[in-house]
Design an enzyme around this catalytic site. Structure first.
Site, short mmCIF file in Angstrom:
data_model
loop_
_atom_site.label_atom_id
_atom_site.label_comp_id
_atom_site.label_asym_id
_atom_site.label_seq_id
_atom_site.Cartn_x
_atom_site.Cartn_y
_atom_site.Cartn_z
N ASP A 127 0.86 -1.19 0.00
CA ASP A 127 0.00 0.00 0.00
C ASP A 127 0.89 1.24 0.00
OD1 ASP A 127 -1.86 2.01 0.27
OD2 ASP A 127 -2.90 1.11 1.96
N ARG A 129 0.25 4.34 -0.61
CA ARG A 129 -0.38 5.63 -0.35
C ARG A 129 0.16 6.27 0.93
NH1 ARG A 129 -6.41 3.36 -0.78
NH2 ARG A 129 -5.31 1.76 0.41
#
Length: 199
Positions: A127, A129
Site C-alpha cells: 500500500d 499511499r
C-alpha cells in the site's frame, strides 16, 4: 509537499442514486480528484470524512472480487444521510498506478499468489499511499485542527492522517454485506495491511 497549493474548483450539483450531491474538483500538484458533500452539510462535529481511491475494475466494470464499489456506494449513502465529505482520488492500485495494478493481477492469475505477493514481485509496497494530499485538502476545506470522524476499516489510514496533522477524533468501521468471493480478499487485507473487518 507542504508548499503545494490545493486548488478547489467551483461546485456543480449532481442528481445521484444516493441523493443530491455537490461536487468540486481537486488539484494538488500532479494529483487530482473530487470532493463530494450533500447540499445541506450542516455543522456536524466531528466532520464525517471518507477517503476513496479509484478502482476501475470494480467501479466501472463490475468486477466481483473486491468491495471497492460497495464501499464507495455505502459511503455516499451515509454522507448523503448524515453530512460530511467524501474525497475521491485517482489512486489506482492503492496509489501504485493502473499499469502496476494490471501487472499485479496478471501475476496473481498466472501464479495464484495474493495481491501483496504480486506487489512484492513488482518491487512495490502493498500500500504505497501516504495521504499527504488528502491531509492538505482536508485542512484547506475544513480548517486546521478540525476534528473528523474517519469512515474506514484501515487503521493505517487513520495513523498516516494523524502524522500529517489531521485531528482524527474517532474511526468508524464501514460495514458491508459481501459475497464469499470477496471475503478472501478482505481476509488478505486484514492479514497483510491490518485492516479491521467488521463482523
Amino acid at each position: 509537499m507542504q508548499h503545494t497549493e490545493v486548488e478547489l474548483s467551483g461546485s456543480i450539483a449532481l442528481d445521484s442514486d444516493f441523493g443530491e450531491l455537490v461536487l468540486r474538483h481537486i488539484k494538488c500538484g500532479e494529483n487530482e480528484g473530487v470532493a463530494i458533500t450533500p447540499p445541506q452539510n450542516g455543522s456536524r462535529t466531528p466532520v464525517l470524512v471518507r477517503l476513496q481511491s479509484s478502482c476501475l475494475f470494480s467501479e466501472s466494470f463490475g468486477c466481483a472480487d473486491c468491495d471497492c464499489a460497495l464501499q464507495l456506494h455505502e459511503s455516499l449513502r451515509i454522507i448523503c444521510s448524515e453530512g460530511g465529505v467524501l474525497l475521491y482520488f485517482y489512486e489506482e492500485g492503492r496509489g501504485a498506478g493502473l499499469r502496476a495494478k494490471v501487472d499485479a493481477i496478471r501475476i496473481q492469475q498466472s501464479t495464484g499468489c495474493d495481491t501483496a505477493a504480486a506487489y512484492r514481485q513488482l518491487h512495490l509496497s502493498p500500500d504505497p499511499r501516504e495521504y499527504k494530499v488528502a491531509a492538505l485538502v482536508l485542512t484547506t476545506m475544513l480548517g486546521a485542527g478540525t476534528p473528523i470522524e474517519l469512515l474506514t476499516n484501515n487503521p493505517q489510514r487513520e495513523m498516516r492522517l494523524r502524522q500529517h496533522g489531521i485531528n482524527v477524533a474517532v474511526r468508524r468501521s464501514l460495514i458491508l454485506p459481501v459475497s464469499a468471493r470477496v471475503i478472501s480478499y478482505l481476509n488478505e487485507r486484514a492479514r497483510v495491511l491490518g485492516h479491521i473487518i467488521p463482523g
